[in-house]
Design a protein around this motif. Structure first.
Motif, PDB file in Angstrom:
ATOM      1  N   GLY A  59       0.810  -1.158  -0.013  1.00  0.00           N
ATOM      2  CA  GLY A  59       0.122   0.039  -0.044  1.00  0.00           C
ATOM      3  C   GLY A  59       0.737   1.290   0.117  1.00  0.00           C
ATOM      4  O   GLY A  59       2.169   1.254   0.169  1.00  0.00           O
ATOM      5  N   ARG A  60       0.366   2.354  -0.337  1.00  0.00           N
ATOM      6  CA  ARG A  60       1.083   3.569  -0.320  1.00  0.00           C
ATOM      7  C   ARG A  60       1.777   4.076   0.835  1.00  0.00           C
ATOM      8  O   ARG A  60       2.854   4.396   0.964  1.00  0.00           O
ATOM      9  N   LYS A  61       0.938   4.007   1.902  1.00  0.00           N
ATOM     10  CA  LYS A  61       1.514   4.502   3.196  1.00  0.00           C
ATOM     11  C   LYS A  61       2.475   3.710   4.001  1.00  0.00           C
ATOM     12  O   LYS A  61       3.709   4.290   4.085  1.00  0.00           O
ATOM     13  N   ARG A  62       2.493   2.330   4.094  1.00  0.00           N
ATOM     14  CA  ARG A  62       3.497   1.577   4.479  1.00  0.00           C
ATOM     15  C   ARG A  62       4.913   1.507   3.646  1.00  0.00           C
ATOM     16  O   ARG A  62       5.828   1.562   4.026  1.00  0.00           O
TER      17      ARG A  62
ATOM     18  N   GLY B 135      10.555   3.334   2.904  1.00  0.00           N
ATOM     19  CA  GLY B 135      11.283   4.174   2.084  1.00  0.00           C
ATOM     20  C   GLY B 135      11.993   5.265   3.257  1.00  0.00           C
ATOM     21  O   GLY B 135      13.282   5.484   3.030  1.00  0.00           O
ATOM     22  N   THR B 136      11.157   5.884   4.188  1.00  0.00           N
ATOM     23  CA  THR B 136      11.876   6.803   4.933  1.00  0.00           C
ATOM     24  C   THR B 136      12.873   6.155   5.803  1.00  0.00           C
ATOM     25  O   THR B 136      13.735   6.705   6.417  1.00  0.00           O
ATOM     26  N   THR B 137      12.482   5.085   6.513  1.00  0.00           N
ATOM     27  CA  THR B 137      13.521   4.147   7.440  1.00  0.00           C
ATOM     28  C   THR B 137      14.793   4.124   6.713  1.00  0.00           C
ATOM     29  O   THR B 137      15.797   4.145   7.188  1.00  0.00           O
TER      30      THR B 137
ATOM     31  N   VAL C 219       2.558  10.350   8.367  1.00  0.00           N
ATOM     32  CA  VAL C 219       2.088   9.205   7.505  1.00  0.00           C
ATOM     33  C   VAL C 219       1.110   8.157   8.129  1.00  0.00           C
ATOM     34  O   VAL C 219       0.305   7.732   7.771  1.00  0.00           O
ATOM     35  N   PRO C 220       1.661   7.765   9.541  1.00  0.00           N
ATOM     36  CA  PRO C 220       0.994   6.564  10.036  1.00  0.00           C
ATOM     37  C   PRO C 220      -0.497   6.755  10.249  1.00  0.00           C
ATOM     38  O   PRO C 220      -1.417   5.812  10.232  1.00  0.00           O
ATOM     39  N   TRP C 221      -0.920   7.982  10.514  1.00  0.00           N
ATOM     40  CA  TRP C 221      -2.515   8.306  11.079  1.00  0.00           C
ATOM     41  C   TRP C 221      -3.257   8.627   9.907  1.00  0.00           C
ATOM     42  O   TRP C 221      -4.444   8.770   9.935  1.00  0.00           O
ATOM     43  N   LEU C 222      -2.534   8.700   8.582  1.00  0.00           N
ATOM     44  CA  LEU C 222      -3.511   9.256   7.332  1.00  0.00           C
ATOM     45  C   LEU C 222      -4.248   8.290   6.644  1.00  0.00           C
ATOM     46  O   LEU C 222      -3.752   7.090   7.112  1.00  0.00           O
ATOM     47  N   PRO C 223      -5.022   8.431   5.886  1.00  0.00           N
ATOM     48  CA  PRO C 223      -5.812   7.330   5.186  1.00  0.00           C
ATOM     49  C   PRO C 223      -5.078   6.741   3.865  1.00  0.00           C
ATOM     50  O   PRO C 223      -4.270   7.309   3.265  1.00  0.00           O
TER      51      PRO C 223
END
Length: 538
Positions: A82-85, A90-92, A193-197
């Motif tokens: 999915g887009r969020k994860r 990538g950020t990690t 990012v974690p709390w967004l849809p």
């Protein structure tokens, strides 16, 4: 607690945009910061690379190889997670790469740090525009992605001023702190990012139709039973179903089996990747990575003046790029790309002529022509910022079908990074060996983009993503300029009328029944019903 802290509509879209824009600001910062680092004395002495032009260009360009492989990875990772994860992964990876660069005392460590950070950035830059596109209303989609790319310029500008300010300090802080500052953007991403849809289109494509209903409703700020929400859901489900029936697998693509009908998958992939390739072949990273070097070697300025002008240019670049926000929808993608490519060609033509005379031995007006060439470097950034900075990142997300959107964005981003690597790798030795003739290359490329866009590229402004699927179902002609609806800056009337008819029809039916019908499985069953009836009668 209500999901997304109770945010809906514009405010929810705003926070998705904050996350995506932070990602692109980090991308811009990373692009600009190393151009100031590689002319810092302590950096050159610590790594022992002073005077090693080819090695310096490789250390700089190897980041783009990491970005290339990151973008390739995003093609399957983005669909799986999915887009969020995917953005969080990538950020990690970028965080690890940043720490390796900050603490580097040797060439191997700085190279590994550059590659690792590049992989993370490649994943993020391939995913963030898709996430933004799939969660935005039609009227805001183009503007929001262009705003993201303007903030990419803001990150680039910040890095130029950061390295200029720290150039007055001695020791490792002059380059380690500018590299460390990118961690600020990573903290913002981990916080938002974690709390967004999640993208409702990704959810529907992966069998989570029920989860998509409230997200579409929240993004549109409407009730979950609203006929518009249900119509949007049905259109996405239909696009998913059609794509499953007509899409081409990677194995078939690699074998050249594209078919004669369906969704023109391979053509759309090439169109999206083409905008990204053209962005790099426009010559932007001749100056984005190396403007201080270009001003020192080609124009003949001192180090401090070159740094200052690079920083001032980044502010001009940022301010003029704001023109693209209202006009990306008003003028359309095609007109913006063609107009700005013409301006970029003119600038590089003048730069070539002026640097030719600046390098001419015994020429009486060397100082004057060198100064004039700086003005055209500035003007080039004006044209690029208005048109070619944002549109190539937006276009692959719009032109590709739902099933291929992640792959298309990944392939487009990979194209950007591999051409980026080529440009960044050849620039220092190219300037050193070819001199003024090096700039002829970018003049010719920019001139070629005008007919390419005119002949082959359909307009995507003021269209829904499902409108583009309809266009390619109905139009299989490669030379798109012959279709007036395909190149019009405004949405074709037939598309708008069809959507209104669907909304009116859905508003007269029970919402519960419509939600049950608005599923990929239900649509497929409906289409299979006549076949089943025939079989029963045999």
């Amino acid at each position: 607690m209500a999901p997304y802290f109770g945010l809906k509509g514009g405010w929810l879209t705003f926070w998705v945009s904050v996350a995506c824009a932070t990602d692109m600001t980090l991308f811009g910062y990373d692009q600009g910061v190393f151009g100031g680092v590689i002319i810092t004395n302590d950096f050159l002495d610590t790594l022992g690379i002073r005077g090693k032009t080819t090695l310096i260009s490789t250390i700089t360009a190897i980041y783009d190889i990491g970005c290339f492989f990151g973008a390739i990875t995003a093609m399957w990772l983005g669909e799986k997670l999915g887009r969020k994860r995917t953005i969080l992964v990538g950020t990690t990876i970028m965080t690890v790469g940043a720490i390796l660069q900050i603490s580097a005392y040797s060439v191997p460590q700085i190279i590994v740090g550059r590659v690792v950070a590049g992989i993370g950035n490649g994943i993020n830059t391939a995913t963030a525009p898709v996430w933004q596109t799939e969660t935005s209303q039609v009227k805001w989609r183009g503007k929001l992605v262009v705003i993201e790319m303007i903030l990419n310029i803001a990150g680039f500008s910040l890095s130029n001023w950061m390295t200029y300010g720290f150039s007055f300090l001695d020791g490792p802080i002059a380059w380690r702190f500018p590299l460390a500052f990118q961690l600020v953007f990573m903290i913002i991403l981990f916080s938002t990012v974690p709390w967004l849809p999640e993208s409702p289109r990704w959810l529907i494509a992966h069998g989570q139709e029920d989860e998509a209903f409230p997200i579409i409703a929240d993004l549109e700020n409407r009730d979950v039973d609203d006929s518009f929400v249900i119509t949007q859901h049905k259109e996405i489900c239909y696009a998913v179903q059609y794509e499953r029936e007509h899409s081409i697998s990677w194995a078939d693509l690699l074998r050249g089996r594209t078919g004669e009908q369906g969704t023109c998958t391979i053509r759309r992939l090439f169109l999206g990747a083409g905008t990204q390739a053209m962005q790099q072949l426009a010559g932007i990273n001749v100056t984005s990575y190396y403007l201080p070097t270009v001003l020192i070697q080609s124009v003949g300025l001192g180090e401090k003046m070159a740094r200052l002008l690079a920083a001032c240019n980044s502010v001009s670049y940022l301010l003029f790029s704001l023109i693209g926000i209202p006009n990306v929808e008003k003028w359309g993608r095609r007109k913006l790309m063609m107009t700005c490519a013409t301006g970029q060609c003119f600038c590089y033509l003048l730069i070539t002529i002026l640097i030719r005379y600046n390098e001419k031995a015994g020429y009486a007006h060397q100082y004057e022509v060198a100064s004039a060439s700086v003005a055209f470097f500035f003007l080039y950034y004006v044209f690029f910022g208005i048109g070619w900075q944002g549109v190539p990142w937006l276009y692959p997300c719009e032109i590709n079908s739902l099933g291929m959107r992640t792959k298309g964005a990944g392939l487009g981003t990979a194209s950007n990074w591999i051409f980026n690597f080529m440009v960044v790798e050849i620039t220092p030795p190219g300037i050193e060996s070819l001199g003024w003739q090096f700039y002829i290359i970018w003049t010719v490329f920019n001139a070629s983009f005008v007919p390419i866009v005119y002949l082959f590229y359909p307009e995507t402004a003021d269209r829904t993503l499902e409108d583009m699927d309809r266009l390619f179902r109905e139009n299989h002609d490669v030379f798109i300029f012959k279709d007036k609806d395909a190149i019009a800056a405004k949405r074709p009337a037939a598309y708008a009328e069809y959507e209104q008819q669907e909304v009116r029809r859905n508003s007269s039916v029970s919402p519960a029944a419509l939600r049950n019908m608005s599923r990929v499985g239900a649509m497929m069953a409906k289409e299979m019903a006549p076949v089943d009836e025939k079989l029963e009668n045999v």
